[in-house]
Design a protein around this motif. Structure first.
Motif, mmCIF file in Angstrom:
data_model
loop_
_atom_site.group_PDB
_atom_site.id
_atom_site.type_symbol
_atom_site.label_atom_id
_atom_site.label_comp_id
_atom_site.label_asym_id
_atom_site.label_seq_id
_atom_site.Cartn_x
_atom_site.Cartn_y
_atom_site.Cartn_z
ATOM 1 N N PRO A 1 -14.499 5.858 -11.958
ATOM 2 C CA PRO A 1 -14.016 7.437 -12.056
ATOM 3 C C PRO A 1 -12.239 7.744 -10.649
ATOM 4 C CG PRO A 1 -15.769 7.538 -12.048
ATOM 5 C CD PRO A 1 -16.097 6.377 -11.729
ATOM 6 N N GLY A 2 -11.752 7.975 -11.054
ATOM 7 C CA GLY A 2 -10.759 8.243 -9.729
ATOM 8 C C GLY A 2 -9.866 6.726 -9.338
ATOM 9 N N PHE A 3 -10.168 6.080 -10.734
ATOM 10 C CA PHE A 3 -9.487 4.544 -10.740
ATOM 11 C C PHE A 3 -8.221 4.784 -9.744
ATOM 12 C CE2 PHE A 3 -8.293 0.795 -11.532
ATOM 13 C CZ PHE A 3 -9.323 -0.704 -10.051
ATOM 14 N N PRO A 4 -7.721 4.090 -9.176
ATOM 15 C CA PRO A 4 -5.807 4.150 -8.936
ATOM 16 C C PRO A 4 -5.314 3.468 -9.899
ATOM 17 C CG PRO A 4 -6.713 3.112 -6.965
ATOM 18 C CD PRO A 4 -7.723 3.791 -8.257
ATOM 19 N N LEU A 5 -5.889 3.154 -10.380
ATOM 20 C CA LEU A 5 -4.663 2.043 -11.246
ATOM 21 C C LEU A 5 -4.618 3.033 -12.789
ATOM 22 C CD1 LEU A 5 -4.787 -1.573 -10.317
ATOM 23 C CD2 LEU A 5 -3.104 0.065 -9.333
ATOM 24 N N THR A 6 -3.770 2.390 -13.900
ATOM 25 C CA THR A 6 -4.008 2.134 -15.307
ATOM 26 C C THR A 6 -2.886 1.519 -15.795
ATOM 27 O OG1 THR A 6 -3.515 4.073 -16.535
ATOM 28 C CG2 THR A 6 -1.786 4.400 -15.009
ATOM 29 N N ILE A 7 -3.014 1.518 -17.109
ATOM 30 C CA ILE A 7 -2.246 0.513 -18.178
ATOM 31 C C ILE A 7 -1.771 1.279 -19.671
ATOM 32 C CG2 ILE A 7 -4.135 -0.031 -19.078
ATOM 33 C CD1 ILE A 7 -2.995 -2.724 -19.786
ATOM 34 N N ASN A 8 -0.961 1.472 -19.485
ATOM 35 C CA ASN A 8 0.277 1.750 -20.374
ATOM 36 C C ASN A 8 -0.046 1.108 -21.923
ATOM 37 O OD1 ASN A 8 2.084 2.105 -22.925
ATOM 38 N ND2 ASN A 8 2.907 2.979 -21.461
ATOM 39 N N ASN A 9 -1.040 1.530 -22.743
ATOM 40 C CA ASN A 9 -1.542 1.375 -24.463
ATOM 41 C C ASN A 9 -0.956 0.628 -24.243
ATOM 42 O OD1 ASN A 9 -0.659 3.098 -25.095
ATOM 43 N ND2 ASN A 9 -2.559 4.094 -25.691
ATOM 44 N N SER A 10 0.406 0.501 -25.306
ATOM 45 C CA SER A 10 1.292 0.135 -26.055
ATOM 46 C C SER A 10 1.931 -0.912 -25.192
ATOM 47 C CB SER A 10 2.702 0.630 -26.521
ATOM 48 O OG SER A 10 1.080 2.050 -26.850
ATOM 49 N N THR A 11 1.907 -0.981 -24.065
ATOM 50 C CA THR A 11 3.182 -1.640 -23.631
ATOM 51 C C THR A 11 2.645 -3.437 -22.582
ATOM 52 O OG1 THR A 11 3.599 -0.561 -21.128
ATOM 53 C CG2 THR A 11 4.859 -0.537 -23.284
ATOM 54 N N GLU B 1 0.788 -1.397 -0.334
ATOM 55 C CA GLU B 1 -0.473 -0.055 0.185
ATOM 56 C C GLU B 1 1.409 1.455 -0.124
ATOM 57 O OE1 GLU B 1 -2.424 0.552 3.748
ATOM 58 O OE2 GLU B 1 -0.543 -0.426 4.739
ATOM 59 N N ASN B 2 2.339 1.342 0.485
ATOM 60 C CA ASN B 2 3.130 2.249 0.197
ATOM 61 C C ASN B 2 3.590 2.820 -1.219
ATOM 62 O OD1 ASN B 2 4.592 0.207 0.535
ATOM 63 N ND2 ASN B 2 5.994 1.186 2.438
ATOM 64 N N VAL B 3 3.063 1.647 -1.893
ATOM 65 C CA VAL B 3 4.152 1.902 -3.010
ATOM 66 C C VAL B 3 4.005 3.612 -4.196
ATOM 67 C CG1 VAL B 3 3.896 -0.189 -3.745
ATOM 68 C CG2 VAL B 3 2.432 1.051 -5.045
ATOM 69 N N ALA B 4 4.749 3.984 -4.538
ATOM 70 C CA ALA B 4 5.305 5.687 -4.876
ATOM 71 C C ALA B 4 4.051 5.337 -6.207
ATOM 72 C CB ALA B 4 6.527 5.799 -5.133
ATOM 73 N N VAL B 5 3.301 6.113 -6.811
ATOM 74 C CA VAL B 5 3.087 7.001 -7.615
ATOM 75 C C VAL B 5 3.542 6.346 -8.643
ATOM 76 C CG1 VAL B 5 1.244 8.437 -9.188
ATOM 77 C CG2 VAL B 5 1.023 7.885 -6.607
ATOM 78 N N GLY B 6 3.043 5.738 -9.931
ATOM 79 C CA GLY B 6 3.853 5.461 -11.068
ATOM 80 C C GLY B 6 4.464 3.436 -10.710
ATOM 81 N N TYR B 7 4.198 3.749 -10.080
ATOM 82 C CA TYR B 7 4.930 1.718 -9.209
ATOM 83 C C TYR B 7 4.106 0.638 -10.598
ATOM 84 C CZ TYR B 7 6.159 -1.964 -6.932
ATOM 85 O OH TYR B 7 6.436 -4.167 -7.268
ATOM 86 N N SER B 8 4.627 0.085 -10.998
ATOM 87 C CA SER B 8 4.565 -0.692 -12.190
ATOM 88 C C SER B 8 4.462 -1.571 -11.245
ATOM 89 C CB SER B 8 5.564 -1.356 -12.974
ATOM 90 O OG SER B 8 5.834 -0.631 -13.978
ATOM 91 N N LEU B 9 2.649 -2.002 -11.404
ATOM 92 C CA LEU B 9 2.602 -3.308 -10.202
ATOM 93 C C LEU B 9 2.461 -3.873 -10.581
ATOM 94 C CD1 LEU B 9 -0.510 -3.609 -9.969
ATOM 95 C CD2 LEU B 9 0.134 -0.901 -9.034
ATOM 96 N N THR C 1 0.413 0.409 -13.993
ATOM 97 C CA THR C 1 1.296 1.300 -12.859
ATOM 98 C C THR C 1 -0.189 1.961 -12.220
ATOM 99 O OG1 THR C 1 1.150 3.137 -14.445
ATOM 100 C CG2 THR C 1 2.640 1.741 -14.451
ATOM 101 N N ALA C 2 0.256 1.948 -10.310
ATOM 102 C CA ALA C 2 -0.095 3.161 -9.704
ATOM 103 C C ALA C 2 -0.604 4.565 -10.585
ATOM 104 C CB ALA C 2 0.340 2.950 -8.535
ATOM 105 N N CYS C 3 -1.568 4.810 -10.112
ATOM 106 C CA CYS C 3 -1.348 6.607 -11.440
ATOM 107 C C CYS C 3 -2.550 7.090 -9.474
ATOM 108 C CB CYS C 3 -2.552 6.860 -12.067
ATOM 109 S SG CYS C 3 -4.256 6.119 -11.601
ATOM 110 N N GLY C 4 -2.383 6.384 -8.211
ATOM 111 C CA GLY C 4 -2.919 7.163 -7.038
ATOM 112 C C GLY C 4 -2.618 6.679 -5.984
ATOM 113 N N GLU C 5 -2.528 7.535 -5.226
ATOM 114 C CA GLU C 5 -2.119 6.550 -3.775
ATOM 115 C C GLU C 5 -3.499 5.391 -3.726
ATOM 116 O OE1 GLU C 5 -1.697 9.716 -0.680
ATOM 117 O OE2 GLU C 5 -0.060 10.300 -1.008
ATOM 118 N N LEU C 6 -2.193 4.413 -2.795
ATOM 119 C CA LEU C 6 -2.993 3.243 -2.693
ATOM 120 C C LEU C 6 -3.798 3.332 -0.823
ATOM 121 C CD1 LEU C 6 -1.454 0.377 -4.544
ATOM 122 C CD2 LEU C 6 -3.409 1.392 -4.784
#
Length: 1226
Positions: free
Chosen positions: A660-670, A627-635, A674-679
């Motif tokens: 909306p406001g979902f803390p995770l995102t995905i790179n559309n190419s790779t 839960e303490n991973v930094a934003v941008g962390y690839s999980l 990754t975490a786009c917000g705090e968990l």
């Protein structure tokens, strides 16, 4: 009213010396003289068409063959060596005729011929010919005195004698003289006979005949020698006392045909031909009541040009009859001797005897006509005379050449060598040889430079190598020109068609060097992809192209139709498996042997179709994150793959169903999440969402995977695998999704969640791992390929989010029968000779299989059995198991299957074309055992006799034939054979009488190595023509006949032989000399000699006649001596005689005659009788001694006294029958 020509006969005898002093022209021949020697020159220079010949009528038969006279120049040469032993008693009077067809002048020259040699100059001595009283030159001329009032002025030159004499006699001076006959006054002055006074005749004046014999003296010197005589000249001895000339002039008031006065005027003067001495030797007998007519000559021979108009006067063989009135009026009839067709072409005037034509003559239909002409008087009984007329039809150029065929057709192979003999063109001409001297030429030679023709023999040859692809046929217009001169040359043409046969000398050529075609991978099976095309400039089978794929057909996806070149798809394409095929195409023609072009290339580019949706490597995806991973962390790495390519395989990822406001995102190419917000575990401990992967194809395809993310607390224990190393096996044909292995890692932290990842060794992403029930399940993500990777060593990481452990997984891929055997080439071609021994290996082909073990062990077999061949199951070696025969089948196509031993079995097929190469194992074969032909013996050289032809089952040079007589029989060179056409022609003039038939032996030879040949018998029959004169056994025949044979009895059969056959050997016999008056008659057909008078040995002991055998137009003569044999038909003759003997010497003297004093004067007309003598009475005192055989008388010694004594004695002389008793008084 018919106007009769006025005829004045002027016979002038110009003699340079007195007859008793004349020796005449002499010609000396030696036995050693060689043929061709120049003897004399009778040339009169360029004049009115002079013709020079030997006069065979007047000259002895034995001399006919001695001389060869040039008919145009008058040069006399020796024809053959003379044989003194066969010559008659010298000198022989030989006569030469000089005639003019334009002026009508006739000159007869006489030579006294002496033959010298070892056997004759001792036997005979040269005798003077003076007693013959015959002139050296006889000149006959016809002069026409025309016009309404025919007159000649004084001074007209009637004859220039000097110009009518040969050069060797022109310098002899002639004695001037004056002549007068029937009102014509002429003077002979310096070699010319001139009119001394004007001479006229009335136009309708009846003909008159006046004879005048003159004797002129030459200018002689004191020694009696003529001046100006020079000897010898051209082998001729001119007597020193000069030469003699006799002139015969005939004056007419209307023109006379040249054919009549040309040689009848000279013959009409009987003294010109007959020896006056002979007339004195045979006194005229008592004239009968009705005298038979007589012809001037026993036979006439003349030449007449063909095509003259009907009614042309030919000849007038006149006969004379000394009788008067009706007994002297003659009627002429004529009949053909050998061919009744002659009767339809000639007619005779019954009153004048003139023979003329009924229609134009054609030499080519019949060249000789022989007639028997009979003159009958009107006396009682009717008497007749017979002569024979032979008309030879001379040639004019009235026939054009005629080719053996109007059109010739032949074929030759292209690329034949220069000089190759194509055929012989022959034309014949019905005319004689002078008008049938054929010359050939090609009229359109400029348009046909590939051929030439021999101008003389018509042989067509190749001048340039023909190329069928450039020109496949030629049409030659060949002209035959006969070179005739009368009236001019004639020609004919024939068309020669020459076809050029194709040879397989051109390779098939592809229309394009490289074909490229793009094919969608979803194309249906059996769809046409492309059509390749190759063309062959040859023709027929040589141009039929067959196609095959020789390489690049991986997995057998394609099939090419051999005849058309159409390539079809026979198995589905898969871009994802093979994206491009490079097919090598072979184009093979149908020639023997075939030519192959293997350069064709077809590139099949498989076009990708978006037929594969993206596929995630694992589903669902699970991950845990502190839960303490930094934003941008690839999980978490969410990964999908697409089997397509290009845009169809380019993927785009997105999250689905997230608030909306979902803390995770995905790179559309790779695909990294990754975490786009705090968990915040306390807020949300677990996230579950879907990830969608979409490709860029049209239409686009997509798939989705479920992702679970657990938010973890931070911990301080590292997960640990229960085993550090794992080993296992997997078959390469395992399906995608197969579970491979489950790994377990234990984390001592509470509530720790261990996730698993393959961190290394996952070559080509063949495997995937998912966290499942606290363990890591390894599954097969993509198909395995044993050939690419046989072992994978995976490093698997177990992580609790912060801490991780690794384990090694060794996966060995085991082989599956995934590969089929593959031949090195889809097709093979091999050439074998048809004489290859049975069991020989033809070729060894091999296939390879990328599998191993039993999956790679290949067995070979033949798809369809071909009995001539077998394939070894292990090696792929193809061998013969029975003989192959090119003539039966020239190629075989074997379908060889290579099959592995895997389960299931897989296979590949290759096509092996076995081309059988011809061996020269077949000899030429003639369709018949014997060829038969015929040819006339006078056929020109190069005449076509027959044509032979053979076949050979082999091909190429092994089946190419030529014909020859070499090693056979060509009739001693009398025939030759054209090597390529097989036409047998005559090589030289033939003679049926020498060789009536030929048995030839010809060969047909092929061009193989070694060459094979076949023989054939050729029988040629030589057909007869009438080219041989009849031949008597001897030139001089002696017939012994007993006297007193009855009149009409056959005394002998005179026979001649003719080596010709059939009608050409028919012989006609006749008496031509020495039968005047008629003592004998000769049967015209069988030669029986019949006596017409009583034969009396005591009156005449021998008759000499000349007989002629005729096989028209050829003749020969023989002298027949009919010698009478005495028969005892006369009694001895003995008259009384006296012997007076005066003896006045005593018996003491020695002068008393003791020898033969005489003989009894007895004789017997029968010469063969032997007389016997004896005393009948009166010689009792033996006063006389009598030889009883000879009749000789001797005196007895008792008479040696001086007492007179007279005694009468009777002596008898006897033969067999009578006894005569004369008185002998002594």
């Amino acid at each position: 009213m018919e106007v009769l020509p006025v005829c004045v006969w002027l016979r002038v005898c110009v003699l340079l010396t007195a007859p008793l002093l004349l020796r005449g022209l002499e010609l000396d021949l030696s036995e050693t003289l060689r043929p061709g020697a120049l003897l004399a020159d009778l040339s009169l220079g360029p004049g009115p068409g002079w013709t020079y010949t030997v006069n065979r009528t007047l000259s002895p038969a034995v001399t006919h063959s001695w001389f060869r006279v040039d008919s145009r120049t008058g040069v006399i040469r020796l024809s053959r060596r003379v044989d003194c032993a066969r010559a008659l008693r010298p000198p022989q009077s030989v006569y030469f005729s000089t005639t003019s067809r334009t002026s009508g002048d006739v000159i007869l020259t006489r030579f006294n011929v002496h033959v010298h040699g070892q056997d004759c100059f001792i036997k005979y001595r040269r005798k003077s010919a003076a007693s013959r009283e015959q002139p050296d030159f006889r000149i006959a001329r016809v002069l026409t005195l025309g016009g309404e009032t025919p007159c000649w002025a004084a001074g007209k030159v009637l004859v220039n004698v000097t110009q009518l004499l040969p050069a060797f006699a022109r310098d002899v001076p002639l004695e001037d003289a004056v002549y007068t006959v029937d009102g014509l006054h002429a003077v002979f002055l310096r070699g010319n006979l001139l009119l001394a006074e004007d001479f006229c005749r009335a136009p309708r004046e009846q003909s008159a005949q006046v004879g005048l014999r003159c004797l002129l003296q030459t200018h002689l010197n004191a020694r009696g020698v003529s001046r100006g005589v020079d000897v010898p000249a051209h082998g001729v001895s001119v007597p020193a006392r000069g030469v003699s000339v006799r002139l015969v002039l005939r004056v007419v008031t209307a023109p006379v045909p040249v054919g009549e006065h040309g040689y009848l005027s000279l013959e009409s003067d009987r003294e010109m031909y007959n020896d006056p001495q002979q007339h004195r030797d045979h006194p005229r007998g008592r004239r009968s009541v009705n005298n038979p007519p007589t012809f001037k000559m026993p036979n006439y021979q003349l030449s007449l040009a063909e095509n003259q108009e009907a009614g042309t006067s030919v000849i007038t063989p006149r006969a004379t009859d000394p009788d008067e009135g009706e007994a002297g009026r003659l009627e002429y009839v004529m009949e053909s001797m050998f061919d009744s067709r002659s009767n339809d072409q000639f007619t005779i005037d019954p009153r004048s005897g003139t023979i003329s034509t009924l229609r134009p003559l054609d030499r080519e239909v019949k060249d000789t006509h022989v007639f028997k002409v009979t003159a009958l008087d009107h006396g009682t009984p009717r008497r007749s005379a017979t002569t024979y007329v032979t008309v030879t039809v001379s040639d004019t150029n009235d026939h054009s050449p005629v080719f053996e065929q109007t059109e010739y057709r032949d074929s030759i192979r292209e690329n034949v060598e220069v000089g190759f003999e194509v055929m012989t063109i022959r034309a014949t001409d019905g005319d004689a040889s002078a008008n049938a001297n054929m010359v050939y030429k090609i009229l359109n030679a400029d348009d046909n430079p590939a051929f030439e023709i021999d101008a003389r023999n018509g042989l067509v040859r190749v001048r340039e190598r023909p190329d069928r692809e450039v020109r496949d046929r030629y049409t030659l217009i060949v002209e035959a020109n006969d070179q005739g001169r009368d009236p001019g040359p004639r020609s004919a043409t024939a068309t020669v068609h020459i076809a050029v046969d194709d040879e397989n000398d051109n390779y098939p050529q592809f229309a394009e060097k490289r074909y490229v075609v793009r094919v969608r991978e979803d194309v249906a099976v059996n769809t046409k992809v492309i059509r390749v095309e190759a063309t062959d400039r040859d023709q027929g089978n040589n141009a039929k192209v067959h196609y095959s794929i020789i390489s690049g057909n991986v997995k057998g996806q394609f099939y090419i139709h051999a005849p058309t070149g159409v390539i079809d798809i026979i198995n589905p394409l898969d871009f994802e498996s093979i994206r491009e095929y490079n097919l090598r195409i072979k184009a093979q023609d149908g020639g023997r042997p075939p030519l192959i072009n293997g350069t064709g290339m077809v590139v099949v580019q498989v076009v990708d179709v978006n037929d594969n949706a993206p596929m995630f490597v694992s589903t669902p995806f699970q991950a845990s994150v502190l839960e303490n991973v930094a934003v941008g962390y690839s999980l978490l790495h969410v990964q999908a793959i697409d089997a397509d390519s290009g845009e169809n395989a380019r993927l785009e990822y997105r999250l689905a169903d997230t608030p909306p406001g979902f803390p995770l995102t995905i790179n559309n190419s790779t695909g990294w999440v990754t975490a786009c917000g705090e968990l915040d575990r306390e807020s949300t401990e677990f996230y579950k969402f879907r990830v969608e992967a979409r490709d860029h194809g049209v239409p686009a395809m997509s798939s989705a995977a479920s992702v679970s993310v657990t938010v973890l607390d931070v911990n301080d224990n590292t997960p640990a695998f229960t085993e550090r190393r794992y080993e296992l096996k997997i078959n390469e044909d395992a399906v995608v999704g197969t579970s491979v292995l489950t790994l377990t890692a234990v984390d001592r932290d509470v509530n720790s969640v261990v996730t698993y990842q393959i961190s290394s060794g996952n070559t080509r992403n063949r495997f995937a791992i998912t966290s499942q029930s606290g363990g890591g399940l390894v599954t097969l993500a993509l198909p395995l390929d044993y050939q690419q990777e046989r072992q994978y060593v995976l490093t698997v990481t177990a992580s609790d989010g912060t801490r991780a452990d690794t384990a090694s997984v060794s996966i060995n891929v085991t082989d599956a029968n995934t590969h089929r055997p593959v031949f090195q080439s889809a097709s093979y071609q091999v050439f074998v000779s048809e004489d290859l021994p049975v069991g020989s290996v033809v070729v060894e082909i091999a296939a390879s299989d990328e599998d191993t073990g039993e999956n790679a062990r290949i067995t070979y077999l033949m798809e369809e059995k071909v009995p001539q061949f077998a394939v070894h199951p292990d090696t792929g070696a193809i061998s013969t198991q029975m003989a192959v025969d090119y003539e039966d089948l020239s190629s075989y196509t074997l379908a060889i299957v290579a099959r592995d031993n895997g389960i299931p079995q897989k296979m590949d097929t290759a096509y092996v074309e076995v081309v059988v190469v011809d061996a020269n194992d077949n000899a030429p074969l003639f369709p018949r055992d014997v060829y038969r032909g015929s040819v006339f013996e006078d056929a020109p050289v190069y005449t076509s006799v027959l044509q032979i032809s053979a076949t050979d089952r082999d091909s190429g040079s092994n089946g190419r034939l030529s014909y020859t007589f070499a090693g056979g029989d060509d009739g001693d060179g009398d025939f030759f054979i054209e090597p390529y056409s097989g036409i047998i022609r005559s090589a030289r003039k033939l003679d049926r009488e020498n060789v009536p038939s030929y048995s030839l032996r010809a060969f047909a030879v092929d061009k193989g190595v070694p060459p094979l040949r076949a023989a054939v018998a050729v029988h040629v029959a030589v057909l007869d023509i009438n080219d041989n004169a009849p031949v008597f056994d001897r030139d001089v025949l002696v017939v012994r006949v007993e006297e007193n044979r009855p009149v009409g009895s056959v005394v002998a059969r005179i026979g001649a032989t003719d080596p010709d056959e059939g009608t050409n050997a028919q012989i006609m016999y006749q008496i031509v000399e020495g039968n005047s008056p008629e003592f004998f008659t000769l049967d015209i057909f069988n030669g029986d000699l019949t006596a017409l008078v009583e034969l009396d040995y005591e009156s005449r002991r021998e008759y000499v006649i000349v007989v002629q055998a005729t096989s028209a137009p050829l003749v020969s003569r023989a002298t027949v001596h009919v010698q009478l044999v005495d028969v005892n038909d006369n009694v001895p003759v003995l008259q009384d005689f006296e012997i007076i003997f005066n003896n006045y010497i005593t018996n003491k003297s020695n002068s008393f005659p003791s020898g033969v004093i005489g003989a009894v004067p007895a004789r017997d007309p029968d010469v063969d009788d032997e007389l016997r003598f004896r005393f009948e009475s009166g010689n009792e005192l033996n006063l006389l001694d009598l030889n009883n055989r000879t009749g000789e008388l001797r005196l007895s010694k008792d008479l040696d006294n001086d007492r007179p004594l007279e005694a009468a004695m009777t002596i008898s002389v006897s033969e067999e029958d009578p006894v005569l008793l004369p008185w002998c008084q002594g």
